[in-house]
Design a protein around this motif. Structure first.
Motif, PDB file in Angstrom:
ATOM      1  N   SER A  62      39.679  43.081  46.178  1.00 53.56           N
ATOM      2  CA  SER A  62      40.733  42.175  46.613  1.00 53.56           C
ATOM      3  C   SER A  62      40.705  42.027  48.139  1.00 53.56           C
ATOM      4  CB  SER A  62      42.096  42.683  46.145  1.00 53.56           C
ATOM      5  OG  SER A  62      42.322  43.990  46.617  1.00 53.56           O
ATOM      6  N   HIS A  63      40.280  43.071  48.808  1.00 51.15           N
ATOM      7  CA  HIS A  63      40.177  43.017  50.269  1.00 51.15           C
ATOM      8  C   HIS A  63      39.019  43.893  50.718  1.00 51.15           C
ATOM      9  CE1 HIS A  63      42.305  43.474  54.465  1.00 51.15           C
ATOM     10  NE2 HIS A  63      41.250  42.696  54.503  1.00 51.15           N
ATOM     11  N   GLN A  64      38.174  43.344  51.581  1.00 50.93           N
ATOM     12  CA  GLN A  64      37.073  44.129  52.134  1.00 50.93           C
ATOM     13  C   GLN A  64      37.020  43.925  53.639  1.00 50.93           C
ATOM     14  OE1 GLN A  64      33.459  44.106  49.975  1.00 50.93           O
ATOM     15  NE2 GLN A  64      32.329  45.223  51.538  1.00 50.93           N
ATOM     16  N   VAL A  65      36.894  45.037  54.340  1.00 43.17           N
ATOM     17  CA  VAL A  65      36.738  45.013  55.794  1.00 43.17           C
ATOM     18  C   VAL A  65      35.325  45.485  56.095  1.00 43.17           C
ATOM     19  CG1 VAL A  65      37.581  45.865  58.013  1.00 43.17           C
ATOM     20  CG2 VAL A  65      39.184  45.526  56.109  1.00 43.17           C
ATOM     21  N   THR A  66      34.614  44.731  56.909  1.00 41.35           N
ATOM     22  CA  THR A  66      33.237  45.085  57.211  1.00 41.35           C
ATOM     23  C   THR A  66      32.937  44.823  58.677  1.00 41.35           C
ATOM     24  OG1 THR A  66      30.947  44.798  56.454  1.00 41.35           O
ATOM     25  CG2 THR A  66      32.266  42.809  56.705  1.00 41.35           C
ATOM     26  N   GLN A  67      31.871  45.447  59.133  1.00 46.74           N
ATOM     27  CA  GLN A  67      31.428  45.225  60.506  1.00 46.74           C
ATOM     28  C   GLN A  67      30.481  44.033  60.547  1.00 46.74           C
ATOM     29  OE1 GLN A  67      32.368  46.956  63.303  1.00 46.74           O
ATOM     30  NE2 GLN A  67      33.830  48.064  62.018  1.00 46.74           N
ATOM     31  N   MET A  68      30.529  43.315  61.638  1.00 43.16           N
ATOM     32  CA  MET A  68      29.622  42.182  61.848  1.00 43.16           C
ATOM     33  C   MET A  68      28.186  42.619  61.632  1.00 43.16           C
ATOM     34  SD  MET A  68      29.691  39.676  65.143  1.00 43.16           S
ATOM     35  CE  MET A  68      29.380  41.035  66.245  1.00 43.16           C
ATOM     36  N   GLY A  69      27.424  41.826  60.916  1.00 50.75           N
ATOM     37  CA  GLY A  69      26.033  42.144  60.661  1.00 50.75           C
ATOM     38  C   GLY A  69      25.787  42.876  59.359  1.00 50.75           C
ATOM     39  N   GLN A  70      26.845  43.363  58.732  1.00 54.97           N
ATOM     40  CA  GLN A  70      26.691  44.072  57.473  1.00 54.97           C
ATOM     41  C   GLN A  70      26.606  43.096  56.306  1.00 54.97           C
ATOM     42  OE1 GLN A  70      26.444  47.609  57.100  1.00 54.97           O
ATOM     43  NE2 GLN A  70      26.024  47.227  59.263  1.00 54.97           N
ATOM     44  N   GLU A  71      26.015  43.564  55.224  1.00 59.14           N
ATOM     45  CA  GLU A  71      25.930  42.779  53.996  1.00 59.14           C
ATOM     46  C   GLU A  71      27.178  43.016  53.153  1.00 59.14           C
ATOM     47  OE1 GLU A  71      22.207  42.590  51.452  1.00 59.14           O
ATOM     48  OE2 GLU A  71      23.526  43.770  50.117  1.00 59.14           O
ATOM     49  N   VAL A  72      27.624  41.955  52.525  1.00 64.37           N
ATOM     50  CA  VAL A  72      28.801  42.039  51.666  1.00 64.37           C
ATOM     51  C   VAL A  72      28.489  41.373  50.334  1.00 64.37           C
ATOM     52  CG1 VAL A  72      31.089  41.016  51.333  1.00 64.37           C
ATOM     53  CG2 VAL A  72      30.568  42.168  53.468  1.00 64.37           C
ATOM     54  N   ILE A  73      28.937  41.981  49.263  1.00 63.37           N
ATOM     55  CA  ILE A  73      28.825  41.369  47.933  1.00 63.37           C
ATOM     56  C   ILE A  73      30.219  41.251  47.348  1.00 63.37           C
ATOM     57  CG2 ILE A  73      27.919  41.571  45.594  1.00 63.37           C
ATOM     58  CD1 ILE A  73      25.546  43.104  46.731  1.00 63.37           C
ATOM     59  N   LEU A  74      30.577  40.042  46.992  1.00 60.42           N
ATOM     60  CA  LEU A  74      31.849  39.788  46.329  1.00 60.42           C
ATOM     61  C   LEU A  74      31.562  39.500  44.861  1.00 60.42           C
ATOM     62  CD1 LEU A  74      33.457  37.455  49.029  1.00 60.42           C
ATOM     63  CD2 LEU A  74      33.583  39.951  48.837  1.00 60.42           C
ATOM     64  N   ARG A  75      32.382  40.091  44.012  1.00 56.78           N
ATOM     65  CA  ARG A  75      32.106  40.007  42.574  1.00 56.78           C
ATOM     66  C   ARG A  75      33.185  39.236  41.826  1.00 56.78           C
ATOM     67  NH1 ARG A  75      29.738  44.736  44.280  1.00 56.78           N
ATOM     68  NH2 ARG A  75      27.626  45.063  43.480  1.00 56.78           N
ATOM     69  N   CYS A  76      32.758  38.603  40.783  1.00 62.47           N
ATOM     70  CA  CYS A  76      33.647  37.759  39.987  1.00 62.47           C
ATOM     71  C   CYS A  76      33.254  37.886  38.522  1.00 62.47           C
ATOM     72  CB  CYS A  76      33.503  36.305  40.461  1.00 62.47           C
ATOM     73  SG  CYS A  76      34.283  35.063  39.417  1.00 62.47           S
ATOM     74  N   VAL A  77      34.255  37.913  37.676  1.00 56.00           N
ATOM     75  CA  VAL A  77      34.006  37.804  36.240  1.00 56.00           C
ATOM     76  C   VAL A  77      34.680  36.524  35.773  1.00 56.00           C
ATOM     77  CG1 VAL A  77      34.288  38.835  33.962  1.00 56.00           C
ATOM     78  CG2 VAL A  77      33.920  40.302  35.962  1.00 56.00           C
ATOM     79  N   PRO A  78      33.896  35.483  35.517  1.00 62.16           N
ATOM     80  CA  PRO A  78      34.491  34.223  35.066  1.00 62.16           C
ATOM     81  C   PRO A  78      35.030  34.344  33.643  1.00 62.16           C
ATOM     82  CG  PRO A  78      32.263  33.924  35.939  1.00 62.16           C
ATOM     83  CD  PRO A  78      32.460  35.393  35.709  1.00 62.16           C
ATOM     84  N   ILE A  79      35.743  33.324  33.209  1.00 69.15           N
ATOM     85  CA  ILE A  79      36.235  33.272  31.834  1.00 69.15           C
ATOM     86  C   ILE A  79      35.033  33.153  30.906  1.00 69.15           C
ATOM     87  CG2 ILE A  79      37.618  31.919  30.209  1.00 69.15           C
ATOM     88  CD1 ILE A  79      39.471  31.283  32.594  1.00 69.15           C
ATOM     89  N   SER A  80      35.070  33.882  29.814  1.00 67.75           N
ATOM     90  CA  SER A  80      33.855  34.149  29.042  1.00 67.75           C
ATOM     91  C   SER A  80      33.188  32.904  28.463  1.00 67.75           C
ATOM     92  CB  SER A  80      34.158  35.146  27.926  1.00 67.75           C
ATOM     93  OG  SER A  80      35.119  34.611  27.045  1.00 67.75           O
ATOM     94  N   ASN A  81      33.903  31.898  28.051  1.00 63.29           N
ATOM     95  CA  ASN A  81      33.255  30.742  27.436  1.00 63.29           C
ATOM     96  C   ASN A  81      33.013  29.614  28.434  1.00 63.29           C
ATOM     97  OD1 ASN A  81      35.982  30.148  27.677  1.00 63.29           O
ATOM     98  ND2 ASN A  81      35.969  28.745  25.940  1.00 63.29           N
TER      99      ASN A  81
END
Lengths: 114, 112
Positions: free
Chosen positions: A9-28
């Motif tokens: 829901s919230h991610q704090v990162t340093q400039m230059g770092q890699e970030v992955i945001l995840r999602c689970v869509p509605i199944s159909n």
């Protein structure tokens, strides 16, 4: 009721770092999207994804961004080297029909780049 | 060019009053949608109107579309404090089936 879920829901990162945001869509649902909203500004389209490939992307979605559907349920947005201006709320959405139909949005992942 | 610009930017009314928000756009569309966003939350779809429709109703919502003027309006009747939120119009573009363009939104405050 089916819903789109996003983590974190919230991610704090340093400039230059890699970030992955995840999602689970509605199944159909068949179409998947990422949008972002910088604080106090409009919601901006990043990318749409269908049949395991990008169907459309905006000028914001440059080489630092990538999307993936690694399995049958998750849909991820990766930012390879974050910049200060990437700080925003990132929304995942899915739809049964292509983008001209109703989109179902998740609650968003707030990314803060320091 | 901006696609989907709402006005007013902010609207404050009393509970029970009607709220009208407007949206203008610049290019041809297949359809126009309205979404609602509570502060810090995701967007929730309210209503979709197709380019060949002029008016649509859903509960207390009434949407009109004038393609000749490239404009739409969202009317919320008998407003409630729980209607307090930001409201966005979103348009697709002819030739683009995968992208919605959102306006800047109208912040509606309904005072009890």
């Amino acid at each position: 009721e089916p819903e789109v879920t996003q983590t974190p829901s919230h991610q704090v990162t340093q400039m230059g770092q890699e970030v992955i945001l995840r999602c689970v869509p509605i199944s159909n649902h068949l179409y998947f999207y990422w949008y972002r909203q910088i604080l106090g500004q409009k919601v901006e389209f990043l990318v749409s994804f269908y049949n395991n490939e990008i169907s459309e992307k905006s000028e914001i979605f440059d080489d630092q961004f990538s999307v993936e559907r690694p399995d049958g349920s998750n849909f991820t947005l990766k930012i390879r080297s974050t910049k200060l201006e990437d700080s925003a709320m990132y929304f995942c959405a899915s739809s049964v029909l292509a983008g001209t139909g109703e989109l179902f949005f998740g609650e968003g992942s707030r990314l803060t780049v320091l | 060019s901006q696609q989907g610009e709402e006005d007013p930017q902010a609207l404050s009314i009393q509970e029970g009053e009607n709220a009208t928000m407007n949206c203008s756009y610049k290019t041809s569309i297949n359809n126009l949608q309205w979404y609602r966003q509570n502060s810090g939350r995701g967007l929730v779809h309210l209503i979709l109107i197709r380019s060949n429709e002029r008016e649509k109703h859903s509960g207390r919502l009434r949407v009109t579309l004038d393609t000749s003027k490239k404009s739409s309006s969202l009317l919320i009747t008998a407003s409630r404090a729980a209607d307090t939120a930001s409201y966005f119009c979103a348009t697709d573009g002819v030739g683009s089936n995968y992208k919605l363009t959102f306006g800047k939104g109208t912040l509606l405050t309904v005072n009890p």
